[in-house]
Design a protein around this motif. Structure first.
Motif, PDB file in Angstrom:
ATOM      1  N   ARG A  34       0.593  -0.810  -0.545  1.00  0.00           N
ATOM      2  CA  ARG A  34       0.104  -0.054  -0.071  1.00  0.00           C
ATOM      3  C   ARG A  34       0.601   1.258  -0.226  1.00  0.00           C
ATOM      4  N   ALA A  38       1.100   3.524  -2.875  1.00  0.00           N
ATOM      5  CA  ALA A  38       0.413   5.450  -2.362  1.00  0.00           C
ATOM      6  C   ALA A  38       1.597   6.476  -2.827  1.00  0.00           C
ATOM      7  N   ASN A  43      -1.344   5.901  -8.754  1.00  0.00           N
ATOM      8  CA  ASN A  43      -2.830   5.345  -8.151  1.00  0.00           C
ATOM      9  C   ASN A  43      -3.314   7.372  -9.218  1.00  0.00           C
ATOM     10  N   THR A  47      -6.053   5.394 -11.394  1.00  0.00           N
ATOM     11  CA  THR A  47      -7.476   5.345 -10.136  1.00  0.00           C
ATOM     12  C   THR A  47      -8.011   6.672 -10.644  1.00  0.00           C
ATOM     13  N   TYR A  50      -7.634  10.869  -9.133  1.00  0.00           N
ATOM     14  CA  TYR A  50      -7.540  10.576  -8.747  1.00  0.00           C
ATOM     15  C   TYR A  50      -6.228  12.422  -8.599  1.00  0.00           C
ATOM     16  N   GLU A  59      -9.571   5.017  -0.507  1.00  0.00           N
ATOM     17  CA  GLU A  59      -9.501   3.732  -1.399  1.00  0.00           C
ATOM     18  C   GLU A  59     -10.039   1.855  -2.409  1.00  0.00           C
ATOM     19  N   TRP A  62      -8.933   2.406  -5.336  1.00  0.00           N
ATOM     20  CA  TRP A  62      -7.547   2.553  -6.139  1.00  0.00           C
ATOM     21  C   TRP A  62      -7.848   1.858  -7.042  1.00  0.00           C
ATOM     22  N   LEU A  63      -7.027   1.787  -8.098  1.00  0.00           N
ATOM     23  CA  LEU A  63      -6.545   1.241  -8.995  1.00  0.00           C
ATOM     24  C   LEU A  63      -7.480   0.095  -9.677  1.00  0.00           C
TER      25      LEU A  63
END
Length: 165
Positions: A34, A38, A43, A47, A50, A59, A62-63
């Motif tokens: 993680r 980050a 991201n 993401t 983002y 979260e 995310w992704l």
């Protein structure tokens, strides 16, 4: 006989020690994955929204990939839905894939510079998120019809190339 009543600090300390002892190694790897996601900019592309939201995306989102394309001399690429991609791979397949060249703007040299332990941590973190979302659009070769929004990364105003003698 007087009953022993531990202080709040003693209770907290015993809980921290107990959880550290009980926490499997995998949890530390997932936390490290993680952290790498980050701090490595994953991201920013993988993401949706983002960058536009200054990182303020849950979260749980995310992704999941993005339909915003990145176009340049290589064609138009899309940030993959890593939750689906990694979810379909074994750890060994991921290690091999992460070491392969990728089309821009993916910073594959940065990914290739990571240790196997870092890549395993990323794999385990992404797996821990579970599948979500749809696959990103397919790569479009140079000159192909692009049906999605895209950012144009075509170099402009380049200096002339010096002739080789």
């Amino acid at each position: 006989m007087q009953a022993f009543i531990p202080s709040a600090a003693a209770l907290l300390a015993s809980l921290v020690v107990a959880s550290a002892v009980a926490a499997p190694k995998g949890d530390a790897e997932i936390r490290h994955g993680r952290y790498l996601i980050a701090t490595s900019g994953c991201n920013d592309c993988h993401t949706p929204g983002y960058m536009q939201k200054d990182g303020k995306v849950a979260e749980t989102e995310w992704l999941t990939g993005d339909a915003m394309g990145w176009q340049g001399p290589w064609g138009t690429t899309y940030p993959a839905n890593l939750r689906l991609l990694v979810g379909s791979m074994t750890e060994q397949q991921w290690l091999i894939r992460a070491r392969q060249p990728m089309r821009p703007p993916m910073p594959s040299p940065s990914l290739q510079a990571m240790t196997d332990d870092d890549l395993r941590a990323i794999f385990r973190y992404v797996k821990s998120l579970g599948p979500k979302g749809d696959p990103a659009p397919a790569y479009v070769p140079p000159g192909g019809l692009v049906m999605t929004p895209y950012l144009d990364l075509t170099p402009k105003n380049l200096p002339p190339v010096a002739a080789h003698h």
